[in-house]
Design a protein around this motif. Structure first.
Motif, short mmCIF file in Angstrom:
data_model
loop_
_atom_site.label_atom_id
_atom_site.label_comp_id
_atom_site.label_asym_id
_atom_site.label_seq_id
_atom_site.Cartn_x
_atom_site.Cartn_y
_atom_site.Cartn_z
N ASP A 99 32.65 -21.49 47.83
CA ASP A 99 33.25 -22.47 48.74
C ASP A 99 34.76 -22.25 48.73
O ASP A 99 35.51 -23.03 48.16
CB ASP A 99 32.89 -23.88 48.28
N GLU A 100 35.18 -21.17 49.37
CA GLU A 100 36.58 -20.75 49.31
C GLU A 100 37.56 -21.75 49.92
O GLU A 100 38.69 -21.85 49.51
CB GLU A 100 36.74 -19.38 49.97
N GLU A 101 37.12 -22.50 50.93
CA GLU A 101 38.01 -23.47 51.57
C GLU A 101 37.94 -24.84 50.93
O GLU A 101 38.66 -25.75 51.31
CB GLU A 101 37.69 -23.60 53.08
N GLY A 102 37.03 -25.03 49.96
CA GLY A 102 36.88 -26.32 49.32
C GLY A 102 36.31 -27.38 50.24
O GLY A 102 36.57 -28.57 50.07
N THR A 103 35.49 -26.97 51.20
CA THR A 103 34.93 -27.90 52.19
C THR A 103 33.58 -28.46 51.79
O THR A 103 33.06 -29.35 52.44
CB THR A 103 34.76 -27.19 53.55
N GLY A 104 32.98 -27.91 50.72
CA GLY A 104 31.64 -28.33 50.34
C GLY A 104 30.57 -27.60 51.13
O GLY A 104 29.41 -27.97 51.10
N VAL A 105 30.97 -26.54 51.83
CA VAL A 105 30.04 -25.76 52.66
C VAL A 105 30.09 -24.30 52.21
O VAL A 105 31.17 -23.75 52.00
CB VAL A 105 30.41 -25.86 54.15
#
Length: 112
Positions: A99-105
């Protein structure tokens, strides 16, 4: 997590060894029987190791700096330096690693 580090030479429980070997197969997609430092780092992070700790683990596992780590050494390193955790927490840690963007996706491509 149980927080206890396994001493070098202590036998790994079969389920723990299987868990680590499954992770090696995932990260060693060319089936070379070894991981380069990038793959080894990704594997360690997927087990919840902080990126700042990876350099120290590599220095202990591969003091000759060969730029790769054999599957046997990966099993030993993960068994020694990474406390065992439950399957649910392991899955969460693996997802967080991607989850590289820290979006939970997590992207579908990362799951293939």
């Amino acid at each position: 997590k149980n927080g206890r580090q396994r001493a070098a030479g202590d036998p790994l429980p079969p389920h723990r060894r299987e868990e680590i070997e499954m992770a090696i197969r995932y990260f060693d997609q060319q089936d070379r029987g070894r991981l380069n430092y990038r793959e080894f780092t990704d594997l360690l992070v997927s087990f919840g190791v902080q990126p700042a700790q990876v350099t120290d683990i590599i220095a202990q596992v591969d003091p000759g700096r060969t730029e790769s780590v054999t599957a046997d050494l990966v099993v030993e390193a993960v068994g020694q330096f990474v406390p065992a955790c439950g399957a649910e927490e392991a899955l969460l840690q693996a997802c967080l690693a991607y989850d590289e963007e820290g979006t939970g996706v997590v992207a579908t491509a990362d799951l293939e």
